[in-house]
Design an enzyme around this catalytic site. Structure first.
Site, PDB file in Angstrom:
ATOM      1  N   HIS A   1       4.618  15.870  11.849  1.00 64.16           N
ATOM      2  CA  HIS A   1       4.073  17.220  11.970  1.00 64.16           C
ATOM      3  C   HIS A   1       3.874  17.562  13.443  1.00 64.16           C
ATOM      4  O   HIS A   1       3.338  16.768  14.214  1.00 64.16           O
ATOM      5  CB  HIS A   1       2.731  17.331  11.238  1.00 64.16           C
ATOM      6  CG  HIS A   1       2.135  18.709  11.305  1.00 64.16           C
ATOM      7  ND1 HIS A   1       2.690  19.791  10.637  1.00 64.16           N
ATOM      8  CD2 HIS A   1       1.065  19.203  11.984  1.00 64.16           C
ATOM      9  CE1 HIS A   1       1.975  20.872  10.883  1.00 64.16           C
ATOM     10  NE2 HIS A   1       0.987  20.543  11.704  1.00 64.16           N
ATOM     11  N   SER A   2       4.329  18.758  13.831  1.00 62.12           N
ATOM     12  CA  SER A   2       4.176  19.269  15.192  1.00 62.12           C
ATOM     13  C   SER A   2       4.850  18.309  16.179  1.00 62.12           C
ATOM     14  O   SER A   2       6.050  18.048  16.051  1.00 62.12           O
ATOM     15  CB  SER A   2       2.692  19.470  15.496  1.00 62.12           C
ATOM     16  OG  SER A   2       2.516  20.262  16.643  1.00 62.12           O
ATOM     17  N   LEU A   3       4.114  17.778  17.146  1.00 57.13           N
ATOM     18  CA  LEU A   3       4.691  16.788  18.057  1.00 57.13           C
ATOM     19  C   LEU A   3       5.393  15.692  17.268  1.00 57.13           C
ATOM     20  O   LEU A   3       6.465  15.210  17.645  1.00 57.13           O
ATOM     21  CB  LEU A   3       3.593  16.184  18.945  1.00 57.13           C
ATOM     22  CG  LEU A   3       3.953  15.029  19.885  1.00 57.13           C
ATOM     23  CD1 LEU A   3       3.009  15.019  21.083  1.00 57.13           C
ATOM     24  CD2 LEU A   3       3.884  13.659  19.196  1.00 57.13           C
TER      25      LEU A   3
ATOM     26  N   SER B   1       7.799  19.078  10.103  1.00 58.33           N
ATOM     27  CA  SER B   1       6.761  20.025   9.700  1.00 58.33           C
ATOM     28  C   SER B   1       6.112  20.671  10.925  1.00 58.33           C
ATOM     29  O   SER B   1       5.767  19.985  11.897  1.00 58.33           O
ATOM     30  CB  SER B   1       5.697  19.279   8.880  1.00 58.33           C
ATOM     31  OG  SER B   1       4.556  20.070   8.662  1.00 58.33           O
TER      32      SER B   1
END
Length: 248
Positions: free
Chosen positions: A93-95, A120
């Protein structure tokens, strides 16, 4: 495999030694492996869930953050080598989505192809925004964090806690904001993108661009919510992961 072999990097909250596959999870900026504790609890024992603990947080808080995603991916791949004894799926998720992509590239180059990559809350690796939140002063950085609704408000109001976590968050933001994808072949595994329809960090076009990074199947699911839409759609996301891992 003994949990004693997990070391500092790999967390295995609910060992599932008889599971046919593994799910390897990568946290967001400022996040830790414990973010995926509920995922591990929900998917075990059908799937053996591993969560990566980056330096600079929780029990690794005295270690310096790794402020370069390429360097971080190299380090993670070294730690994952003992865990590739069964088919595996990557989730970030993200990074963590960008890091998952870089890890997938490195593993694929050695013949260790993931069953799938779940990306994500993050724009495609080929997309870039000129932001420099990691250079902001503490007050402005805290304001930015608060806008994403991923940090408990009590933490943002706790000066001592902020003092402890801000260097980690700043280091992670630097890793994200200075990241540039290097030339290379697309992945061959399926990529599934999960994104929020009101995420200030990712437009739908930026999320759709993940399709460029695989020669395999591409899917995108859009949820109601912002950057941390996962919090409100846990059951749906877990169902999707389980179904796709089973199909793979």
């Amino acid at each position: 495999m003994s949990t004693a072999k997990t070391g500092a990097w790999v967390r295995r909250f609910h060992p599932a030694p008889d599971a046919a596959t593994r799910l390897i999870c990568f946290p967001h900026a400022g996040g830790s492996a414990t973010y995926y504790f509920p995922v591990s609890r929900a998917l075990s024992p059908e799937i053996d869930v591993l969560a990566i603990q980056y330096p600079g947080r929780m029990d690794r808080r005295n270690e310096p953050c790794v402020e370069d995603i390429h360097e971080l991916a190299d380090l993670v791949v070294e730690q994952l080598t003992p865990w590739l004894d069964r088919p595996f799926t990557l989730f970030g998720h993200s990074l963590g989505a960008t890091l998952g992509f870089e890890v997938a590239q490195r593993l694929s180059a050695t013949g260790e192809h993931p069953l799938a990559l779940f990306a994500s809350g993050r724009m495609a690796p080929s997309r870039h925004r000129d932001t420099d939140f990691h250079r902001f002063d503490d007050h402005a950085l805290i304001e930015q964090i608060g806008q994403l609704s991923g940090t408990d408000a009590k933490v943002l109001d706790d000066a001592e806690m902020l003092r402890l976590i801000l260097p980690t968050i700043r280091g992670d933001y630097k890793a994200v904001e200075t990241y540039r994808m290097r030339p290379g072949p697309p992945l061959t595994c399926p990529i599934t993108v999960l994104t929020g329809d009101d995420d200030p960090e990712v437009t739908l076009d930026e999320a759709q661009a993940w399709a460029e990074h695989t020669s395999g199947r591409f899917e995108m699911t859009v949820f109601n919510g912002g950057h941390f839409f996962l919090t409100d759609h846990v059951e749906a996301v877990l169902t999707q992961i389980s179904a796709q891992v089973a199909a793979a």
